[in-house]
Design an enzyme around this catalytic site. Structure first.
Site, PDB file in Angstrom:
ATOM      1  CG  HIS A 165      -0.366 -12.926   2.931  1.00 16.63           C
ATOM      2  ND1 HIS A 165       0.065 -14.025   2.210  1.00 16.63           N
ATOM      3  CD2 HIS A 165       0.688 -12.557   3.696  1.00 16.63           C
ATOM      4  CE1 HIS A 165       1.325 -14.299   2.536  1.00 16.63           C
ATOM      5  NE2 HIS A 165       1.724 -13.426   3.449  1.00 16.63           N
ATOM      6  CG  ASP A 202       2.421 -12.064   6.827  1.00 17.85           C
ATOM      7  OD1 ASP A 202       2.951 -12.909   6.096  1.00 17.85           O
ATOM      8  OD2 ASP A 202       2.079 -10.933   6.425  1.00 17.85           O
ATOM      9  CG  MET A 248       5.714 -13.121  11.625  1.00 15.92           C
ATOM     10  SD  MET A 248       6.103 -11.376  11.696  1.00 15.92           S
ATOM     11  CE  MET A 248       5.783 -10.920   9.990  1.00 15.92           C
ATOM     12  CG  HIS A 256       4.004 -16.296   4.785  1.00 14.74           C
ATOM     13  ND1 HIS A 256       4.561 -15.063   4.476  1.00 14.74           N
ATOM     14  CD2 HIS A 256       5.033 -17.171   4.789  1.00 14.74           C
ATOM     15  CE1 HIS A 256       5.861 -15.210   4.306  1.00 14.74           C
ATOM     16  NE2 HIS A 256       6.176 -16.471   4.499  1.00 14.74           N
ATOM     17  CG  MET A 279       7.379 -15.839   7.736  1.00 12.80           C
ATOM     18  SD  MET A 279       7.021 -14.086   7.707  1.00 12.80           S
ATOM     19  CE  MET A 279       5.249 -14.131   7.806  1.00 12.80           C
ATOM     20  CG  ASP A 336       4.640 -11.662   1.508  1.00 14.46           C
ATOM     21  OD1 ASP A 336       4.366 -10.485   1.800  1.00 14.46           O
ATOM     22  OD2 ASP A 336       4.565 -12.607   2.324  1.00 14.46           O
TER      23      ASP A 336
HETATM   24  C1  DX5 Z   1       6.700  -9.808   5.690  1.00 11.58           C
HETATM   25  C2  DX5 Z   1       5.325 -10.411   5.482  1.00 11.58           C
HETATM   26  C3  DX5 Z   1       4.483  -9.687   4.503  1.00 11.58           C
HETATM   27  C4  DX5 Z   1       4.116  -8.302   4.902  1.00 11.58           C
HETATM   28  C5  DX5 Z   1       4.033  -7.474   3.647  1.00 11.58           C
HETATM   29  O1  DX5 Z   1       7.321 -10.507   6.721  1.00 11.58           O
HETATM   30  O2  DX5 Z   1       5.463 -11.736   5.022  1.00 11.58           O
HETATM   31  O3  DX5 Z   1       3.324 -10.417   4.167  1.00 11.58           O
HETATM   32  O4  DX5 Z   1       2.907  -8.255   5.591  1.00 11.58           O
HETATM   33  O5  DX5 Z   1       3.816  -6.181   4.047  1.00 11.58           O
HETATM   34  P1  DX5 Z   1       4.127  -4.908   3.165  1.00 11.58           P
HETATM   35  O6  DX5 Z   1       3.232  -4.964   1.981  1.00 11.58           O
HETATM   36  O7  DX5 Z   1       3.844  -3.793   4.094  1.00 11.58           O
HETATM   37  O8  DX5 Z   1       5.586  -4.999   2.752  1.00 11.58           O
HETATM   38 ZN    ZN Z   2       3.665 -12.989   4.157  1.00 11.43          ZN
END
Ligand code: DX5
Ligand code: ZN
Length: 235
Positions: A31, A33, A35, A64, A66, A173
């Protein structure tokens, strides 16, 4: 059932080694992320990092986004080697064109829903997507606590899947540890993103194996039937 370690919780001085470690862990997905400092109050990494990691592992890259303006990022992330690209339903009328653009780039489509957003908002898009990502924390940071109020959304996502005879995955998630993974699986989730619990474990492989064991006790096809028989299970 799929386990997706989240690279956000890995050692940022060595993404390559961490991606390789995830590749050897027995997990199926990685996964990633992304941002933008606008949709969420944090910045992570961009397509160049994803492109550099691509040759290091055969893991399915679950990207993902964001991001407030994913439109300009879809092609770079597709070319970087993403397998699935997830956008947020909170983007409103941009969602449909984004879904079609991801499809036209030959990638799987994910749609994410934040904790405060009603699950009904994703319903019109369900026939178009490969994965529904139910955020179980407010996105932006790893290491937060699981928000239990999101569990009924997982149940609803699973019920719609059966009722509408669709095949999208139900992914969770945020705050996923060995306990909350089991609770999400019981509610009908089949894909589990976990950052802190897996990457900060002394042994990533053992932590992944343990999570697989926990979630594999459940069958998503049975989760909503169990709720029909015993409505008290619906939170
Ligand atoms: C949150 C992310 C998650 C995050 C989850 O903004 O989308 O994917 O990495 O991390 P944990 O498992 O530490 O909550
Ligand atoms: Zn995520």
């Amino acid at each position: 059932m799929i386990i997706a370690p989240s690279l956000l919780a890995s050692d940022h001085t060595r993404f390559g080694r961490e991606a390789e470690r995830a590749g050897r862990s027995g997990a199926e997905w990685l996964h990633l992320d992304i941002m933008d400092g606008h949709f969420v109050p944090n910045i992570s990494f961009g397509p160049e990092v994803v492109r550099s990691l691509r040759p290091l592992t055969k893991l399915f890259f679950d990207v993902h986004l964001m991001c407030s303006k994913p439109d300009i990022l879809l092609e770079p992330f597709a070319k970087a080697g993403s397998d699935q690209i997830t956008i947020h339903v909170e983007l409103g009328e941009a969602v449909i064109p984004l879904i079609w653009k991801i499809k036209s780039l030959g990638k799987k489509v994910g749609l994410a829903v934040n904790p405060p957003t009603p699950i009904a908002q994703v319903q019109p898009y369900l026939p178009l997507i490969d994965c529904l990502l139910v955020m179980t924390v407010n996105p932006g940071f790893g290491g937060q606590s699981f928000i239990y109020e999101t569990l009924p959304k997982v149940q609803q996502a699973n019920i719609w899947r059966r009722e509408l005879n669709l095949r999208y995955r139900v992914e969770v998630d945020g705050g996923i540890n060995h306990q909350t993974a089991g609770e999400c699986a019981a509610a009908g989730a089949d894909t589990f993103v976990s950052g802190t619990t897996l990457f900060k474990a002394p042994n990533l492989r053992a932590a992944v194996r343990k999570m697989q064991k926990v979630v594999n006790q459940y069958d998503p096809a049975l989760a909503d039937l169990a709720i029909e028989k015993n409505p008290q299970l619906a939170l």
